[in-house]
Design an enzyme around this catalytic site. Structure first.
Site, short mmCIF file in Angstrom:
data_model
loop_
_atom_site.label_atom_id
_atom_site.label_comp_id
_atom_site.label_asym_id
_atom_site.label_seq_id
_atom_site.Cartn_x
_atom_site.Cartn_y
_atom_site.Cartn_z
N ASP A 67 124.65 -84.80 -24.81
CA ASP A 67 124.18 -85.93 -23.98
C ASP A 67 124.30 -87.26 -24.70
OD1 ASP A 67 122.18 -85.39 -25.83
OD2 ASP A 67 120.75 -84.65 -24.36
N ASN A 136 108.66 -80.54 -22.33
CA ASN A 136 108.61 -80.21 -20.90
C ASN A 136 109.64 -79.14 -20.52
OD1 ASN A 136 111.03 -81.56 -20.96
ND2 ASN A 136 110.43 -83.22 -19.57
N HIS A 138 112.88 -79.24 -21.21
CA HIS A 138 114.25 -79.70 -20.94
C HIS A 138 115.23 -79.19 -22.01
CE1 HIS A 138 113.95 -83.88 -23.17
NE2 HIS A 138 114.21 -82.91 -24.00
N GLU A 143 116.06 -82.43 -17.03
CA GLU A 143 114.61 -82.48 -16.87
C GLU A 143 114.15 -81.44 -15.84
OE1 GLU A 143 113.30 -84.05 -19.11
OE2 GLU A 143 113.90 -86.15 -19.30
P1 PGA Z 1 113.62 -83.07 -30.74
O1 PGA Z 1 114.10 -83.11 -29.25
O2 PGA Z 1 114.58 -82.21 -31.47
O3 PGA Z 1 113.68 -84.49 -31.21
O4 PGA Z 1 112.23 -82.51 -30.74
C1 PGA Z 1 114.51 -81.92 -28.66
C2 PGA Z 1 114.72 -82.18 -27.20
O5 PGA Z 1 114.02 -83.05 -26.66
O6 PGA Z 1 115.57 -81.52 -26.59
#
Ligand code: PGA
Length: 241
Positions: A67, A136, A138, A143
């Site tokens: 992304d 959450n 994702h 999302e």
């Molecule tokens: P993080 O994010 O590795 O910074 O915890 C993971 C994500 O949000 O997919």
């Protein structure tokens, strides 16, 4: 699904790094799916160290990132282009033109999504996809509520995602509101998936993933439909499992 239990972040990163290096040795022109954020940084440190000390070469490797924020040019220090350069690409021998990240600054973002999906196909698909999970649920920037049949698309970021990511920005108002992400179906096309989960702030999400239902309300649950997923999690993340 396979679960590798580790003591802490360092051990989780080491386990994932070892798997990736082994794959590169068995297929030097592998297509790796990469992620950004705090979770994969330790893996990237391992890969850099392995390249420098053991000579593991990335020359033939292609990478596909999950992304990118919409509206941020590659040179913006908050962009995922910049993150990948700083945390991995600038320190290994990967060939110019072999690293792929959606262009969040493209004039026509829908067209960019289509181009990216075609690119993944042209590379023969992702061999090994590295993933983190959001609080959450994702994966990438898919999302809750994202259809499981989604392909690379433009998303509106959830408020909790913007809050979680605001730690990298001056303030939450600086966090972009939109992003391009590979879709859930694009991710599930990967031949193999490594899901990394570390820390107490991910414990609820991991418990929901391991014990909950498969539902579009919890995007990561789609991974349970995939035949080759390895979860590498540390003790804190496994607290409620
Ligand atoms: P993080 O994010 O590795 O910074 O915890 C993971 C994500 O949000 O997919």
């Amino acid at each position: 699904m396979r679960l590798i239990r580790t003591e802490n972040y360092q051990e989780m990163s080491l386990e994932a790094g070892k798997i990736i290096v082994k794959k590169i040795h068995s297929k030097p022109n592998i297509t790796l799916g990469l992620a950004t954020g705090s979770t994969p940084k330790g893996v990237y440190d391992y890969l850099i160290q392995n390249h420098k000390e053991n000579g593991t070469s990335f020359e033939q490797v292609n990478t596909i990132n999950l992304d990118e924020y919409a509206g941020l040019p590659a040179k913006d220090p908050q962009s995922y282009h910049y993150f990948m350069g700083q945390n991995l690409f600038n320190h290994i021998d990967i060939s110019e033109g072999h690293t792929h990240i959606p262009n969040g600054a493209a004039n026509d973002l829908d067209n960019e999504c289509r181009r990216y999906e075609e690119l993944i196909k042209d590379l023969g698909g992702v061999d090994l996809q590295l993933l983190g999970i959001g609080q959450n649920g994702h994966i990438g920037f898919n999302e809750p509520g994202t259809p499981f049949n989604s392909r690379t698309h433009l998303v509106t970021l959830a408020q909790d995602t913007r809050e979680a990511n605001s730690r990298f920005f001056h303030s939450i108002t600086d966090v972009p509101t939109h992003a391009i992400t590979m879709g859930i179906a694009s991710i599930l096309d990967s031949k193999e998936i490594l899901l990394l989960v570390s820390g107490i702030n991910k414990a609820e999400a991991l418990s929901k993933f391991m014990n909950g239902e498969i539902s579009e309300d919890f995007p990561a649950s789609a991974l349970k439909n995939h035949k080759n997923v390895t979860v590498i999690a540390d003790r804190d993340a496994l607290k409620y499992c």
